[in-house]
Design a protein around this motif. Structure first.
Motif, PDB file in Angstrom:
ATOM      1  N   ALA A   2      14.598   5.575   9.635  1.00  0.00           N
ATOM      2  CA  ALA A   2      14.219   6.985   9.483  1.00  0.00           C
ATOM      3  C   ALA A   2      13.424   7.266   8.208  1.00  0.00           C
ATOM      4  O   ALA A   2      13.270   8.422   7.826  1.00  0.00           O
ATOM      5  N   THR A   3      12.904   6.239   7.548  1.00  0.00           N
ATOM      6  CA  THR A   3      12.011   6.437   6.410  1.00  0.00           C
ATOM      7  C   THR A   3      10.590   6.670   6.923  1.00  0.00           C
ATOM      8  O   THR A   3      10.298   6.521   8.117  1.00  0.00           O
ATOM      9  N   PHE A   4       9.684   6.982   6.011  1.00  0.00           N
ATOM     10  CA  PHE A   4       8.280   7.120   6.394  1.00  0.00           C
ATOM     11  C   PHE A   4       7.694   5.765   6.808  1.00  0.00           C
ATOM     12  O   PHE A   4       6.828   5.695   7.679  1.00  0.00           O
ATOM     13  N   THR A   5       8.160   4.678   6.195  1.00  0.00           N
ATOM     14  CA  THR A   5       7.714   3.347   6.610  1.00  0.00           C
ATOM     15  C   THR A   5       8.138   3.073   8.056  1.00  0.00           C
ATOM     16  O   THR A   5       7.376   2.492   8.839  1.00  0.00           O
ATOM     17  N   VAL A  42       4.859  -2.201   5.007  1.00  0.00           N
ATOM     18  CA  VAL A  42       5.157  -1.801   3.628  1.00  0.00           C
ATOM     19  C   VAL A  42       4.146  -0.754   3.173  1.00  0.00           C
ATOM     20  O   VAL A  42       2.981  -0.785   3.564  1.00  0.00           O
ATOM     21  N   PRO A  43       4.571   0.198   2.341  1.00  0.00           N
ATOM     22  CA  PRO A  43       3.618   1.169   1.776  1.00  0.00           C
ATOM     23  C   PRO A  43       2.782   0.517   0.693  1.00  0.00           C
ATOM     24  O   PRO A  43       3.280  -0.321  -0.074  1.00  0.00           O
ATOM     25  N   THR A  48      -1.798  11.028  -3.270  1.00  0.00           N
ATOM     26  CA  THR A  48      -1.452  11.861  -4.418  1.00  0.00           C
ATOM     27  C   THR A  48      -1.079  11.032  -5.638  1.00  0.00           C
ATOM     28  O   THR A  48      -1.533  11.301  -6.750  1.00  0.00           O
ATOM     29  N   GLU A  49      -0.268   9.985  -5.445  1.00  0.00           N
ATOM     30  CA  GLU A  49       0.317   9.256  -6.566  1.00  0.00           C
ATOM     31  C   GLU A  49      -0.223   7.844  -6.770  1.00  0.00           C
ATOM     32  O   GLU A  49       0.217   7.137  -7.655  1.00  0.00           O
ATOM     33  N   GLY A  50      -1.161   7.416  -5.928  1.00  0.00           N
ATOM     34  CA  GLY A  50      -1.781   6.122  -6.149  1.00  0.00           C
ATOM     35  C   GLY A  50      -0.997   4.960  -5.568  1.00  0.00           C
ATOM     36  O   GLY A  50      -0.201   5.126  -4.640  1.00  0.00           O
ATOM     37  N   VAL A  51      -1.198   3.769  -6.139  1.00  0.00           N
ATOM     38  CA  VAL A  51      -0.704   2.537  -5.532  1.00  0.00           C
ATOM     39  C   VAL A  51       0.803   2.381  -5.689  1.00  0.00           C
ATOM     40  O   VAL A  51       1.413   2.906  -6.625  1.00  0.00           O
ATOM     41  N   VAL A  52       1.377   1.645  -4.746  1.00  0.00           N
ATOM     42  CA  VAL A  52       2.766   1.206  -4.840  1.00  0.00           C
ATOM     43  C   VAL A  52       2.714  -0.167  -5.504  1.00  0.00           C
ATOM     44  O   VAL A  52       2.419  -1.179  -4.869  1.00  0.00           O
ATOM     45  N   THR A  53       2.965  -0.195  -6.802  1.00  0.00           N
ATOM     46  CA  THR A  53       2.717  -1.409  -7.583  1.00  0.00           C
ATOM     47  C   THR A  53       3.553  -2.590  -7.115  1.00  0.00           C
ATOM     48  O   THR A  53       3.087  -3.740  -7.155  1.00  0.00           O
ATOM     49  N   HIS A  54       4.777  -2.338  -6.666  1.00  0.00           N
ATOM     50  CA  HIS A  54       5.626  -3.454  -6.252  1.00  0.00           C
ATOM     51  C   HIS A  54       5.040  -4.176  -5.048  1.00  0.00           C
ATOM     52  O   HIS A  54       5.123  -5.411  -4.949  1.00  0.00           O
ATOM     53  N   THR A  55       4.425  -3.446  -4.137  1.00  0.00           N
ATOM     54  CA  THR A  55       3.779  -4.084  -2.983  1.00  0.00           C
ATOM     55  C   THR A  55       2.633  -4.979  -3.446  1.00  0.00           C
ATOM     56  O   THR A  55       2.519  -6.136  -3.013  1.00  0.00           O
ATOM     57  N   LEU A  56       1.772  -4.466  -4.331  1.00  0.00           N
ATOM     58  CA  LEU A  56       0.661  -5.281  -4.815  1.00  0.00           C
ATOM     59  C   LEU A  56       1.158  -6.541  -5.511  1.00  0.00           C
ATOM     60  O   LEU A  56       0.622  -7.634  -5.294  1.00  0.00           O
ATOM     61  N   THR A 161      -0.069   8.560   3.089  1.00  0.00           N
ATOM     62  CA  THR A 161       0.270   7.219   2.590  1.00  0.00           C
ATOM     63  C   THR A 161      -0.358   6.165   3.486  1.00  0.00           C
ATOM     64  O   THR A 161      -0.383   6.292   4.701  1.00  0.00           O
ATOM     65  N   ARG A 162      -0.865   5.135   2.847  1.00  0.00           N
ATOM     66  CA  ARG A 162      -1.451   3.982   3.536  1.00  0.00           C
ATOM     67  C   ARG A 162      -0.405   2.863   3.549  1.00  0.00           C
ATOM     68  O   ARG A 162       0.223   2.575   2.516  1.00  0.00           O
ATOM     69  N   PHE A 163      -0.219   2.256   4.695  1.00  0.00           N
ATOM     70  CA  PHE A 163       0.732   1.158   4.867  1.00  0.00           C
ATOM     71  C   PHE A 163      -0.016  -0.093   5.320  1.00  0.00           C
ATOM     72  O   PHE A 163      -1.019  -0.005   6.027  1.00  0.00           O
ATOM     73  N   PHE A 164       0.504  -1.254   4.921  1.00  0.00           N
ATOM     74  CA  PHE A 164       0.003  -2.532   5.418  1.00  0.00           C
ATOM     75  C   PHE A 164       0.976  -3.106   6.439  1.00  0.00           C
ATOM     76  O   PHE A 164       2.199  -3.022   6.263  1.00  0.00           O
ATOM     77  N   VAL A 165       0.430  -3.708   7.478  1.00  0.00           N
ATOM     78  CA  VAL A 165       1.219  -4.522   8.399  1.00  0.00           C
ATOM     79  C   VAL A 165       1.021  -5.974   7.990  1.00  0.00           C
ATOM     80  O   VAL A 165      -0.114  -6.461   7.905  1.00  0.00           O
ATOM     81  N   LEU A 166       2.115  -6.671   7.717  1.00  0.00           N
ATOM     82  CA  LEU A 166       2.083  -8.054   7.242  1.00  0.00           C
ATOM     83  C   LEU A 166       2.421  -9.018   8.367  1.00  0.00           C
ATOM     84  O   LEU A 166       3.314  -8.752   9.175  1.00  0.00           O
TER      85      LEU A 166
END
Length: 266
Positions: A2-5, A42-43, A48-56, A161-166
């Motif tokens: 139930a998260t946005f991801t 993963v996001p 609004t808030e820029g990159v999700v640094t942990h994903t990068l 929000t932009r998400f990547f599919v891995l």
């Protein structure tokens, strides 16, 4: 769950597949790497808030490939079992709290903002704490049976929000200039010893008409003031011009890592 991801995954794959919620972004990478899941979502950045640094940062040591991207409009709600005037704590993911910063300052100025592992976990915490609220999507409120006391509290109406599919294998080319390629590049000693090192990194792309749509720097964590650069460029890894550009980059960059090529439009 139930998260946005989770919502982004449902948009990409539909409701008929089996989904396995994970506690952290690192866990998503690990499950796909260990072949416990075919794909992970993963996001990666918010408008609004820029990159999700942990994903990068996870891409530095991961062999997974980006196989597609998803854009999802994000609408936040304030969720609580109690009234607005009694809220002393607000739980949510750090990015979600930041996306609602001004609304929270105006409406619950004395509340303490507390980072939670996910927006869904925030709703669970708020359900157990009568003096608390969560910032999350209405899907999470419905899922856990907690009332929504305010809707659309994000500071920007077009919050996305932009998400990547891995995946473990790269995707094929769409063609016709409709692909995006993501790269991880390190300049190493080049940056310290040569002026204009960053420009030199971009020239092999520019000279071949490859458009740079995004560049983001992250500390390498190997030594002070050493950085990795994440690039999004137009075109597919298998395009002849792209291969020429990457071959030239590898002549002076100690790391040129292909993270994946995928359709530009979800």
């Amino acid at each position: 769950e139930a998260t946005f991801t989770h919502q982004a995954a449902l948009r990409r794959f539909g409701a008929s597949l089996a989904y396995a919620p994970q506690r952290t972004i690192a866990d998503v990478f690990n499950e796909v790497s260990r072949q416990q899941a075919d794909y992970g979502v993963v996001p990666v950045e918010n408008s609004t808030e820029g990159v999700v640094t942990h994903t990068l940062d996870m891409f530095v040591d991961s062999d997974l490939k980006i196989v597609s991207q998803i854009y999802l409009e994000i609408s936040h709600a304030l969720i609580s079992t109690g009234p607005l005037e009694r809220i002393e704590r607000v739980y949510s993911k750090d990015q979600a709290l930041a996306q609602c910063r001004h609304w929270l300052q105006r409406n619950v100025p004395h509340a303490r903002l507390i980072d939670a592992p996910s927006t869904s976990r925030a709703v669970q915490l708020a359900k157990e704490d009568p003096g608390a609220a969560a910032v999350a999507g209405e899907l999470a409120a419905e899922h856990y049976g907690v009332p929504v006391i305010a809707r659309n509290i994000q500071d920007k109406a077009d919050n996305t929000t932009r998400f990547f599919v891995l995946g473990r294998r790269p995707s094929g080319a769409v063609g016709n200039g409709k692909d995006v390629t993501s790269l991880l590049v390190s300049l190493g000693d080049e940056a310290a010893s040569h002026s204009g090192a960053l420009l030199r990194m971009l020239m092999p792309l520019a000279e071949r008409g490859i458009n740079l749509s995004k560049v983001e720097s992250r500390p390498s964590k190997k030594r002070p003031w050493d950085y990795f650069f994440f690039l999004d460029v137009t075109g597919h890894h298998d395009d002849p011009r792209m291969r020429e550009a990457l071959s030239e980059l590898r002549k002076f960059c100690p790391m040129v890592k292909w993270l994946g090529s995928y359709p530009a439009v979800d």
